[in-house]
Design a protein around this motif. Structure first.
Motif, PDB file in Angstrom:
ATOM      1  N   ARG A 176      -4.674   8.636   3.506  1.00 13.22           N
ATOM      2  CA  ARG A 176      -4.131   7.962   4.697  1.00 13.22           C
ATOM      3  C   ARG A 176      -5.149   6.862   5.395  1.00 13.22           C
ATOM      4  O   ARG A 176      -6.083   6.666   4.974  1.00 13.22           O
ATOM      5  N   LEU A 177      -4.373   6.310   6.473  1.00 12.20           N
ATOM      6  CA  LEU A 177      -5.150   5.050   7.009  1.00 12.20           C
ATOM      7  C   LEU A 177      -5.243   5.531   8.358  1.00 12.20           C
ATOM      8  O   LEU A 177      -4.770   6.507   8.865  1.00 12.20           O
ATOM      9  N   VAL A 188      -7.066  12.658   9.630  1.00 11.03           N
ATOM     10  CA  VAL A 188      -7.657  11.838   8.560  1.00 11.03           C
ATOM     11  C   VAL A 188      -8.976  11.529   8.882  1.00 11.03           C
ATOM     12  O   VAL A 188     -10.029  11.630   7.925  1.00 11.03           O
ATOM     13  N   ARG A 203       0.770  -1.153  -0.174  1.00  6.48           N
ATOM     14  CA  ARG A 203      -0.010   0.063   0.052  1.00  6.48           C
ATOM     15  C   ARG A 203       0.701   1.272  -0.053  1.00  6.48           C
ATOM     16  O   ARG A 203       0.378   2.108  -0.731  1.00  6.48           O
ATOM     17  N   ILE A 229      -0.192   3.014  -3.243  1.00 11.00           N
ATOM     18  CA  ILE A 229      -1.401   3.874  -3.176  1.00 11.00           C
ATOM     19  C   ILE A 229      -0.558   5.215  -2.805  1.00 11.00           C
ATOM     20  O   ILE A 229       0.229   5.387  -1.695  1.00 11.00           O
ATOM     21  N   GLY A 230      -1.214   6.378  -3.505  1.00 12.32           N
ATOM     22  CA  GLY A 230      -0.458   7.773  -3.126  1.00 12.32           C
ATOM     23  C   GLY A 230      -0.654   7.864  -1.610  1.00 12.32           C
ATOM     24  O   GLY A 230      -1.777   7.589  -0.811  1.00 12.32           O
ATOM     25  N   GLN A 231       0.452   8.570  -1.032  1.00 13.20           N
ATOM     26  CA  GLN A 231       0.665   8.481   0.651  1.00 13.20           C
ATOM     27  C   GLN A 231      -0.448   9.781   0.771  1.00 13.20           C
ATOM     28  O   GLN A 231      -0.643   9.947   2.097  1.00 13.20           O
ATOM     29  N   SER A 232      -1.056  10.549   0.211  1.00 11.80           N
ATOM     30  CA  SER A 232      -1.962  11.390   0.525  1.00 11.80           C
ATOM     31  C   SER A 232      -3.305  10.705   1.031  1.00 11.80           C
ATOM     32  O   SER A 232      -4.138  11.277   1.700  1.00 11.80           O
TER      33      SER A 232
END
Lengths: 457, 457
Positions: A24-25, A453, A15, A19-22
């Motif tokens: 977020r989790l 987030v 991930r 997946i773009g780190q913008s």
């Protein structure tokens, strides 16, 4: 039990790479991997159950079998676009119309709340022939270019405020300029919008619309004071603008007593445009704009087609219809009244015991508990809120914060949330006594991310 | 057989009342009510079968059972958002990465092509710190406020051209400024972009991006001349901008020989951002932006989250994966090569017989047949094209037109389109002889609507 394809560490590693780190989790320092969900419960890769207090999108409960069945049946028949005549879109529009004031009788179906708000902006501008927009402070209306422009929560961190955007004070009677001791905060806050319009007019600007969530969410689970919306609408109409009620987080009976949150402001208030989204498809991408014949006619009159490839397709509408059926059959509005009311009582009991709990507010299953350093200064207890979220995660309760200072613990669970769930989340007093101590410094930086987030869910 | 809820007239009446009239119907003077579909066939309320030549969204065929099954299975497990870790999103991103040049390795999942193009605009601007955009004439990139601004096909009918938008000539070697007899139209058209950049620089403007469909669709099913994209990319990069390839209509193997249409321009060309959408979910709302690590990193560096409520959810990704599986298992790219090649041959045969057929162009199952008043002036045969669409509808063939003058009969059927289907649509010569006569005046006004409508599918 769903099978993992990758071990959690590998999923996380892929991930981070793919997946773009913008994007977020939750709990970024130790994210949860969720494999399946049912009702208000999430299950991780080890089958551990989490109580979900925040998934307002999965409105009638995660993976409700009626919704899956309706989707699969229609997917087997037709999943085309709205340029072909089909019954589902008119059936669904008709059902939605029955929940709304009569004048909101024309519908446009789209795929997300952001698409709905962008279209609302286009409708307002086309109808009024004005450009400017008034929004509330701390508001968030979506991720699109046009919506970041009208979201102070975003544009303050990015390219700043455009000249056509006017920011009105958030009518927050706990932190705002007029508080619970004011005789008529609804009038007082509405007057701030009136003044803003007058200022804009002095600069030669013209107001197309006032945009507001019917219960500001990112702003901190705010309940508008009585009479606010009606008076704002009067000023906005006088300026030739329209009132856009963003019901993306608050619609579909979340407030319990009413189907739409704007209806809490009384029968003598009706927005000109209503945008809806998140809970509409119980997870499926569907959203909608409802408006008046006059506004729709002005949009048609420009002679340019509005085509949304997926919006209003037979499957999305079948899902939307199934969601409405479940809300009715399972009396989820009644449940929101009962369980939400009980949860508020439990949180008020916590408030009597713990000075940290500054305010408890909410309606139905849209509830905020605001933490403060002390009740006189009302200084936000941001770190304590982060600590509480972390502690609750250890207890396998998924919750998050909201508000300008991330100090509001927010509850907006699936609408099947039960009395027992409410008690589980609010009656482990050791959590609340522990959070009165300063949280561990090591966690602070990491927590800043998942908390930020969580605000847009 | 699916059951009608309302009689067709009633559906139509309700639709006119409840759905914004800017949302138009195919064949608005006599729309078709479609109840079910399978493969490349649509069935109306009387069970009559129509051959579908235009539904590029239902890429692997309408209602493919593998897709329905994948969707239903995942809907029963989990339909949450991407803030929880899940395998599907990384599995899917990994599969997509394998179809793309190595440098396009970071993905953002969204709900529609419009959302993808808006995000591409945000990425390009954040990375380059420039604002301006170069687009091709007649282009259409989506229905959002930001995308109407970069769509000459739309903004010419609405608020006009913004100062930050620059329109380059469409590299159309049949109608454009450089034609098939030019020695190097790729270079010549690329030079027009270079000049446009120089002009913009003289005005002190800075280019963030060049946006183009890899095969312009609304522009008239245009195939870029050799070398065009690579040379444009060089000029755009020199100006500090990025190349955005809009593959929303053209991706996922439609061109047969390659997975992406931009790959037709050779291995020495690679866009900086690719946007994909329509066929990705076979009808389900899913879309995506693929970009480079550098661009993604610049977007992350602003410190602001990008959250898309539905984008990249486990169900959308399960559907996306199932679509990729079907493309491979059923060799749909091979089918596009074989059937598309045969269809082009059949249309070229028509061209030898009928002076009305000015040009036949295409690749795989992305084909255009342009009708002209005569082959010398190349004057578009707009009315004749409308008449042909109407006649084919009578033969239960659903087709539509494209191009600046609605004179291009376009073919972009589900990828399971067969040799027999190609023969059915192209070997009823009486249709073609009839259309050489002027069409009935009574139909002209009405037809203007469905033809305009059909262009954005």
């Amino acid at each position: 039990m769903a099978l993992e394809v990758f071990h959690k560490d590998e999923t996380l590693q892929m991930r981070r790479k793919l997946i773009g780190q913008s994007c977020r989790l939750f709990f970024s320092h130790d994210p949860v991997k969720i494999m399946r969900a049912r009702g208000q419960y999430l299950y991780d890769e080890n089958g551990m159950q989490y109580l979900d207090c925040i998934s307002n999108v999965q409105h009638v409960g995660h993976c409700h079998p009626s919704i899956t069945q309706a989707a699969a049946a229609q997917m087997d028949l037709l999943y085309s676009n709205t340029r072909f005549l089909h019954d589902n879109i008119v059936l669904y529009a008709n059902r939605l119309a029955a929940t709304l004031p009569k004048k909101l009788c024309v519908f446009y179906f789209v795929n997300s709340g952001s698409e709905a708000n962008d279209l609302a902006l286009r409708l307002a501008r086309q109808y009024t022939r004005h450009q400017d927009v008034i929004v509330l402070d701390y508001a968030y209306h979506g991720h699109l270019t046009s919506l970041i422009d009208i979201s102070p929560y975003k544009f303050r961190k990015l390219e700043g405020q455009k000249e056509w955007v006017h920011v009105a004070p958030l009518p927050d009677t706990y932190h705002g300029i007029y508080r619970e001791d004011h005789l008529d905060p609804g009038q007082a806050y509405a007057d701030t919008v009136k003044s803003l319009i007058e200022e804009a007019h002095k600069k030669g600007r013209k107001i197309s619309s006032f945009f507001a969530e019917s219960l500001p969410s990112v702003g901190g689970q705010i309940i508008f004071p009585t009479g606010y919306c009606k008076r704002v609408a009067e000023s906005v109409h006088e300026a030739g603008g329209v009132y856009v009620a963003d019901e993306i987080q608050t619609g579909f009976g979340r407030v319990g007593s009413h189907f739409w949150a704007f209806q809490l402001q009384g029968e003598d208030f009706c927005p000109d445009i209503v945008t809806v989204g998140k809970p509409m498809g119980n997870g499926h991408p569907i959203a909608c704009v409802a408006t008046t014949e006059e506004i729709a006619d002005a949009f048609t009159a420009n002679g340019v087609e509005y085509f949304n490839t997926f919006g209003g397709n037979p499957v999305s509408c079948a899902i939307g219809l199934a969601v409405l059926d479940v809300i009715e059959k399972e009396d989820l509005r009644g449940n929101a009244v009962r369980v939400g009311g009980h949860l508020i009582q439990l949180l008020l009991q916590l408030q009597t015991k713990h000075p940290l709990v500054g305010d408890v507010r909410g309606v139905g299953l849209f509830i905020g508990m605001e933490l403060v350093k002390d009740r006189v200064s009302r200084k936000p207890a941001t770190e304590e809120a982060a600590h509480l979220v972390r502690r609750l995660k250890e207890e396998r309760i998924v919750i998050s914060t909201d508000g300008p200072w991330d100090s509001v613990i927010k509850f907006k669970p699936p609408m099947c949330f039960s009395i027992e769930d409410a008690e589980r989340v609010s009656t482990l007093p050791d959590r609340y006594t522990q959070i009165q101590h300063p949280p561990c410094e090591a966690h602070k930086v990491e927590d800043a991310v998942p908390l930020d987030v969580a605000k847009e869910v």
